[in-house]
Scaffold this active site. Structure first.
Site, mmCIF file in Angstrom:
data_model
loop_
_atom_site.group_PDB
_atom_site.id
_atom_site.type_symbol
_atom_site.label_atom_id
_atom_site.label_comp_id
_atom_site.label_asym_id
_atom_site.label_seq_id
_atom_site.Cartn_x
_atom_site.Cartn_y
_atom_site.Cartn_z
ATOM 1 N N GLU A 99 -14.021 4.945 -8.573
ATOM 2 C CA GLU A 99 -13.655 3.816 -7.369
ATOM 3 C C GLU A 99 -11.595 3.071 -7.841
ATOM 4 O O GLU A 99 -11.484 3.562 -8.815
ATOM 5 C CB GLU A 99 -14.361 2.548 -7.902
ATOM 6 C CG GLU A 99 -13.961 1.513 -7.147
ATOM 7 C CD GLU A 99 -14.056 0.181 -7.463
ATOM 8 O OE1 GLU A 99 -14.214 -0.018 -8.720
ATOM 9 O OE2 GLU A 99 -14.006 -1.031 -6.904
ATOM 10 N N TYR B 241 0.846 -1.434 -0.273
ATOM 11 C CA TYR B 241 -0.011 -0.316 0.027
ATOM 12 C C TYR B 241 0.531 1.078 0.290
ATOM 13 O O TYR B 241 -0.123 2.445 0.067
ATOM 14 C CB TYR B 241 -1.040 -0.242 1.523
ATOM 15 C CG TYR B 241 -1.651 -0.936 0.840
ATOM 16 C CD1 TYR B 241 -2.795 -1.182 0.560
ATOM 17 C CD2 TYR B 241 -1.831 -2.016 1.936
ATOM 18 C CE1 TYR B 241 -3.834 -2.589 -0.029
ATOM 19 C CE2 TYR B 241 -2.855 -3.355 1.830
ATOM 20 C CZ TYR B 241 -3.725 -3.598 1.378
ATOM 21 O OH TYR B 241 -4.186 -4.876 0.685
HETATM 22 C C1 DQA Z 1 -7.895 -1.692 -0.674
HETATM 23 C C2 DQA Z 1 -7.607 -3.813 -1.683
HETATM 24 C C3 DQA Z 1 -8.635 -4.070 -0.773
HETATM 25 O O1 DQA Z 1 -8.738 -5.601 -1.484
HETATM 26 C C4 DQA Z 1 -8.073 -4.109 0.667
HETATM 27 O O2 DQA Z 1 -8.746 -4.626 1.243
HETATM 28 C C5 DQA Z 1 -7.588 -2.794 0.939
HETATM 29 C C6 DQA Z 1 -7.817 -1.564 -0.262
HETATM 30 C C7 DQA Z 1 -6.471 -0.685 -2.150
HETATM 31 O O3 DQA Z 1 -6.695 0.446 -1.467
HETATM 32 O O4 DQA Z 1 -5.590 -1.544 -2.800
HETATM 33 O O5 DQA Z 1 -7.734 -2.113 2.257
HETATM 34 O O6 DQA Z 1 -8.875 -1.376 -1.341
#
Ligand code: DQA
Length: 143
Positions: free
Chosen positions: A99, A24
């Site tokens: 999204e 992330y």
């Molecule tokens: C997320 C991807 C999702 O699968 C995960 O549960 C997250 C973060 C992302 O930003 O990459 O919490 O939304």
């Protein structure tokens, strides 16, 4: 046109920075909020930036946004893959919805490949890390 933009963040995104940074990135949610705020200020837009770990709270915020915001950017995090309730709430909005996912959910575990959000979103941005939020705002600016 001055836009009112709502940016919604789902569960565990309050842990960004310390949460699996190899997936992330190292930006915190506060960093992302600041970057979004700077972008919106430069456009003369207002920004409402929120995070919740609770599905119902996200649903309520989406309901309250109806008729009150010009665009929604949403990273529903894990609820992306589970929440019919968030899907249904977004379906009631009549403004653009972007999204966003920091990671490329399609390169990850199969349970992350399906999104309940995508079918009610105007567009989807995945895999560009924190920059994805700014790409979402740029898309709204262009549109
Ligand atoms: C997320 C991807 C999702 O699968 C995960 O549960 C997250 C973060 C992302 O930003 O990459 O919490 O939304």
């Amino acid at each position: 046109m001055a836009k009112r933009v709502l940016v919604l963040n789902g569960p565990n995104l309050n842990m960004l920075g310390m949460r699996e940074p190899e997936i992330y990135g190292r930006d915190t949610l506060a960093d992302i909020r600041s970057a979004c705020a700077a972008f919106c200020e430069a456009q003369g837009w207002s920004l409402d930036f929120r995070q919740s770990n609770a599905e119902g709270e996200l649903v309520s915020w989406i309901q309250e946004a109806r008729g009150r915001v010009d665009a929604v950017v949403i990273n529903a995090a894990a609820y992306t893959h589970t929440s019919v309730a968030i899907h249904d709430a977004l379906h009631l909005l009549d403004c653009p919805i972007v999204e966003v996912h920091l990671s490329n959910i399609h390169r990850r575990e199969p349970f992350r490949h399906h999104s309940y959000i995508s079918s009610v979103a105007t567009g989807v941005i995945v895999g560009f890390g924190a920059k994805g939020y700014l790409l979402a705002l740029a898309a709204l600016e262009a549109g």
